[in-house]
Design an enzyme around this catalytic site. Sequence first.
Site, PDB file in Angstrom:
ATOM      1  N   ILE A   1      -0.900  17.451  12.048  1.00 24.82           N
ATOM      2  CA  ILE A   1      -1.588  17.472  13.359  1.00 24.82           C
ATOM      3  C   ILE A   1      -2.149  18.864  13.698  1.00 24.82           C
ATOM      4  CG2 ILE A   1      -0.378  15.483  14.373  1.00 24.82           C
ATOM      5  CD1 ILE A   1       1.322  17.591  15.996  1.00 24.82           C
TER       6      ILE A   1
ATOM      7  N   TYR B   1      13.585  24.475  20.496  1.00 29.71           N
ATOM      8  CA  TYR B   1      12.997  23.127  20.487  1.00 29.71           C
ATOM      9  C   TYR B   1      12.467  22.766  21.873  1.00 29.71           C
ATOM     10  CZ  TYR B   1      12.993  18.031  21.056  1.00 29.71           C
ATOM     11  OH  TYR B   1      12.644  16.745  21.394  1.00 29.71           O
TER      12      TYR B   1
ATOM     13  N   ASN C   1      18.150  11.083  25.310  1.00 31.79           N
ATOM     14  CA  ASN C   1      18.479  10.896  23.881  1.00 31.79           C
ATOM     15  C   ASN C   1      18.340   9.437  23.477  1.00 31.79           C
ATOM     16  OD1 ASN C   1      19.823  13.487  24.623  1.00 31.79           O
ATOM     17  ND2 ASN C   1      20.490  13.392  22.502  1.00 31.79           N
TER      18      ASN C   1
ATOM     19  N   ASP D   1      13.686  14.993  27.963  1.00 28.00           N
ATOM     20  CA  ASP D   1      14.401  15.503  29.147  1.00 28.00           C
ATOM     21  C   ASP D   1      14.893  16.938  28.931  1.00 28.00           C
ATOM     22  OD1 ASP D   1      16.445  14.975  27.331  1.00 28.00           O
ATOM     23  OD2 ASP D   1      17.637  13.738  28.694  1.00 28.00           O
ATOM     24  N   GLU D   2      14.914  17.377  27.656  1.00 33.74           N
ATOM     25  CA  GLU D   2      15.473  18.703  27.371  1.00 33.74           C
ATOM     26  C   GLU D   2      14.626  19.828  27.968  1.00 33.74           C
ATOM     27  OE1 GLU D   2      17.168  19.148  23.454  1.00 33.74           O
ATOM     28  OE2 GLU D   2      17.385  16.976  23.245  1.00 33.74           O
TER      29      GLU D   2
HETATM   30  P1  NAD Z   1      11.619  12.675  14.082  1.00 31.58           P
HETATM   31  O1  NAD Z   1      11.975  14.071  13.686  1.00 31.58           O
HETATM   32  O2  NAD Z   1      12.469  11.551  13.615  1.00 31.58           O
HETATM   33  O3  NAD Z   1      10.123  12.343  13.622  1.00 31.58           O
HETATM   34  C1  NAD Z   1       9.083  13.265  13.725  1.00 31.58           C
HETATM   35  C2  NAD Z   1       7.937  12.763  12.869  1.00 31.58           C
HETATM   36  O4  NAD Z   1       6.849  13.693  13.011  1.00 31.58           O
HETATM   37  C3  NAD Z   1       8.267  12.701  11.375  1.00 31.58           C
HETATM   38  O5  NAD Z   1       7.794  11.493  10.833  1.00 31.58           O
HETATM   39  C4  NAD Z   1       7.512  13.885  10.782  1.00 31.58           C
HETATM   40  O6  NAD Z   1       7.088  13.669   9.441  1.00 31.58           O
HETATM   41  C5  NAD Z   1       6.321  13.976  11.730  1.00 31.58           C
HETATM   42  N1  NAD Z   1       5.740  15.322  11.761  1.00 31.58           N
HETATM   43  C6  NAD Z   1       6.380  16.497  11.895  1.00 31.58           C
HETATM   44  N2  NAD Z   1       5.507  17.508  11.869  1.00 31.58           N
HETATM   45  C7  NAD Z   1       4.272  16.959  11.731  1.00 31.58           C
HETATM   46  C8  NAD Z   1       2.964  17.482  11.654  1.00 31.58           C
HETATM   47  N3  NAD Z   1       2.738  18.804  11.706  1.00 31.58           N
HETATM   48  N4  NAD Z   1       1.922  16.637  11.516  1.00 31.58           N
HETATM   49  C9  NAD Z   1       2.135  15.291  11.452  1.00 31.58           C
HETATM   50  N5  NAD Z   1       3.350  14.742  11.505  1.00 31.58           N
HETATM   51  C10 NAD Z   1       4.418  15.568  11.649  1.00 31.58           C
HETATM   52  O7  NAD Z   1      11.540  12.712  15.667  1.00 31.58           O
HETATM   53  P2  NAD Z   1      11.901  11.575  16.739  1.00 31.58           P
HETATM   54  O8  NAD Z   1      13.339  11.683  17.062  1.00 31.58           O
HETATM   55  O9  NAD Z   1      11.325  10.302  16.291  1.00 31.58           O
HETATM   56  O10 NAD Z   1      11.102  12.125  17.999  1.00 31.58           O
HETATM   57  C11 NAD Z   1       9.723  11.755  18.183  1.00 31.58           C
HETATM   58  C12 NAD Z   1       9.208  12.432  19.431  1.00 31.58           C
HETATM   59  O11 NAD Z   1       9.989  12.017  20.546  1.00 31.58           O
HETATM   60  C13 NAD Z   1       9.297  13.956  19.396  1.00 31.58           C
HETATM   61  O12 NAD Z   1       8.135  14.481  19.977  1.00 31.58           O
HETATM   62  C14 NAD Z   1      10.529  14.283  20.227  1.00 31.58           C
HETATM   63  O13 NAD Z   1      10.390  15.534  20.848  1.00 31.58           O
HETATM   64  C15 NAD Z   1      10.509  13.147  21.237  1.00 31.58           C
HETATM   65  N6  NAD Z   1      11.818  12.740  21.778  1.00 31.58           N
HETATM   66  C16 NAD Z   1      12.841  12.442  20.936  1.00 31.58           C
HETATM   67  C17 NAD Z   1      14.053  12.002  21.474  1.00 31.58           C
HETATM   68  C18 NAD Z   1      15.221  11.627  20.584  1.00 31.58           C
HETATM   69  O14 NAD Z   1      16.318  11.353  21.089  1.00 31.58           O
HETATM   70  N7  NAD Z   1      15.060  11.558  19.270  1.00 31.58           N
HETATM   71  C19 NAD Z   1      14.209  11.883  22.864  1.00 31.58           C
HETATM   72  C20 NAD Z   1      13.111  12.188  23.699  1.00 31.58           C
HETATM   73  C21 NAD Z   1      11.920  12.608  23.126  1.00 31.58           C
HETATM   74  P1  TYD Z   2      21.677  15.789  18.763  1.00 31.44           P
HETATM   75  O1  TYD Z   2      21.793  14.427  18.181  1.00 31.44           O
HETATM   76  O2  TYD Z   2      21.331  16.921  17.854  1.00 31.44           O
HETATM   77  O3  TYD Z   2      20.655  15.680  19.987  1.00 31.44           O
HETATM   78  P2  TYD Z   2      20.284  16.789  21.132  1.00 31.44           P
HETATM   79  O4  TYD Z   2      20.808  18.100  20.733  1.00 31.44           O
HETATM   80  O5  TYD Z   2      18.785  16.757  21.094  1.00 31.44           O
HETATM   81  O6  TYD Z   2      20.862  16.257  22.391  1.00 31.44           O
HETATM   82  O7  TYD Z   2      23.052  16.159  19.445  1.00 31.44           O
HETATM   83  C1  TYD Z   2      23.589  15.373  20.494  1.00 31.44           C
HETATM   84  C2  TYD Z   2      24.839  16.068  21.007  1.00 31.44           C
HETATM   85  O8  TYD Z   2      25.841  16.054  19.974  1.00 31.44           O
HETATM   86  C3  TYD Z   2      24.629  17.539  21.338  1.00 31.44           C
HETATM   87  O9  TYD Z   2      25.413  17.851  22.488  1.00 31.44           O
HETATM   88  C4  TYD Z   2      25.153  18.280  20.120  1.00 31.44           C
HETATM   89  C5  TYD Z   2      26.258  17.370  19.628  1.00 31.44           C
HETATM   90  N1  TYD Z   2      26.490  17.368  18.156  1.00 31.44           N
HETATM   91  C6  TYD Z   2      27.786  17.542  17.657  1.00 31.44           C
HETATM   92  O10 TYD Z   2      28.761  17.738  18.411  1.00 31.44           O
HETATM   93  N2  TYD Z   2      27.959  17.490  16.301  1.00 31.44           N
HETATM   94  C7  TYD Z   2      26.916  17.298  15.435  1.00 31.44           C
HETATM   95  O11 TYD Z   2      27.138  17.283  14.197  1.00 31.44           O
HETATM   96  C8  TYD Z   2      25.603  17.106  15.981  1.00 31.44           C
HETATM   97  C9  TYD Z   2      24.432  16.879  15.061  1.00 31.44           C
HETATM   98  C10 TYD Z   2      25.435  17.138  17.345  1.00 31.44           C
END
Ligand code: NAD
Ligand code: TYD
Length: 357
Positions: free
Chosen positions: A61, A162, A191, A135-136
Amino acid sequence: MRTYLVTGGAGFIGSNFVLYLLERYADIRVINVDMLTYAGNLENLKAVEDDPRYVFAQADICDGAAMRALFEQYKPDCLVNFAAESHVDRSITQPEVFAKTNVIGTVTLLNVARSAWQCGEDDYGDHRFLQVSTDEVYGSLPLDDPKAFFREDTPLAPHSPYSASKAAADLFVLAYGDTYGFPVNITRCSNNYGPFQFPEKLIPLMINNARHHKRLPVYGDGLNVRDWLYVEDHCKAIDMVLAGGVLGEVYNIGGHNEHPNIHIVKTIIKQVSEALDDQAVNETLIEYVVDRKGHDRRYGIAPDKIKADLGWYPETPFAEGIIKTIQWYLDNEEWVARVTSGAYQEYYQSMYGDRSL
Ligand code: NAD
Ligand code: TYD
């Protein structure tokens, strides 16, 4: 026919969203643009790889020329930006990668979309740019005030590299709305958990370590609180914002489902032990380890606006979602082994020493 350009559609939430769209709508086309970092897996999309409504393009991107070419070729009606570096622990050791992908990547997409969609002074027709945020960006809530929640007007106060990169991206998205009248929305979700989450995040990591009788690394005192939402409920919310969100608005997404990390870990131990009928999966596997730097204490979302304005509500209760999720990882051990092979093993060793997967 509506064309969605979905970035990061091979990651956890992005792949769930692509599957959600294609299952729900017949007359659409989904262009999945993903660079396939360690977190992107096309295997997540096996069910749709031969679907004529689905196109995959491997691209970064941050690469403006590649993004322009995709806009010219597919003429998307809307863009949903999931692509990001998403793991807080990695952001602590490699902040610059997060600045590049999450900030420069988002600005690149805004620029390309703006020039592709502009059809008059501050006029972009019926297009929409949705930034998937978190939300972070609001920082951390105290544990001793359980009635305090993040609202859309809570000031941004990110702590980790992040969340700082996501907050910076959000500010650019809002600035494009204010400066150019560009049609944007931002969603900020709590999350997520569910299938296809990369097993470096808390829930899949604990499931996989538990099943293999490996230690379960709990950071600090284990009392940090996260607000967990089943991934499909997040997909539904994004779909509703795309359909009916007021342009320029931010929507918080969460299900008032807060739990201390240690509660999540103990729930996983109990469920894995029962599902595998294995007494060796027990709480002696828990190991309290050194805390994450700058570890946010509590996240808690107030989803009142998206509920009141768009009628969204979470459909999957945690008790049901966590069992489905645990079973999915137990049933998909080969997926876990494949996505965590290669470079990921080196990373994990450097982070956690002998607690390898
Ligand atoms: P993820 O790390 O599982 O997936 C990220 C994807 O983006 C991967 O497929 C990766 O290959 C792609 N990517 C990374 N860099 C790229 C680049 N430069 N160009 C094109 N593609 C690229 O992440 P996720 O957990 O699915 O999160 C997706 C989105 O949702 C993120 O923006 C994250 O900030 C947001 N989000 C995640 C959570 C959560 O709990 N996982 C919660 C709220 C918001
Ligand atoms: P994570 O899944 O990394 O999500 P985020 O940091 O974006 O909330 O972690 C969720 C919570 O779990 C966070 O408080 C950190 C904690 N954590 C552990 O205690 N042990 C672990 O091995 C990991 C990956 C996270």
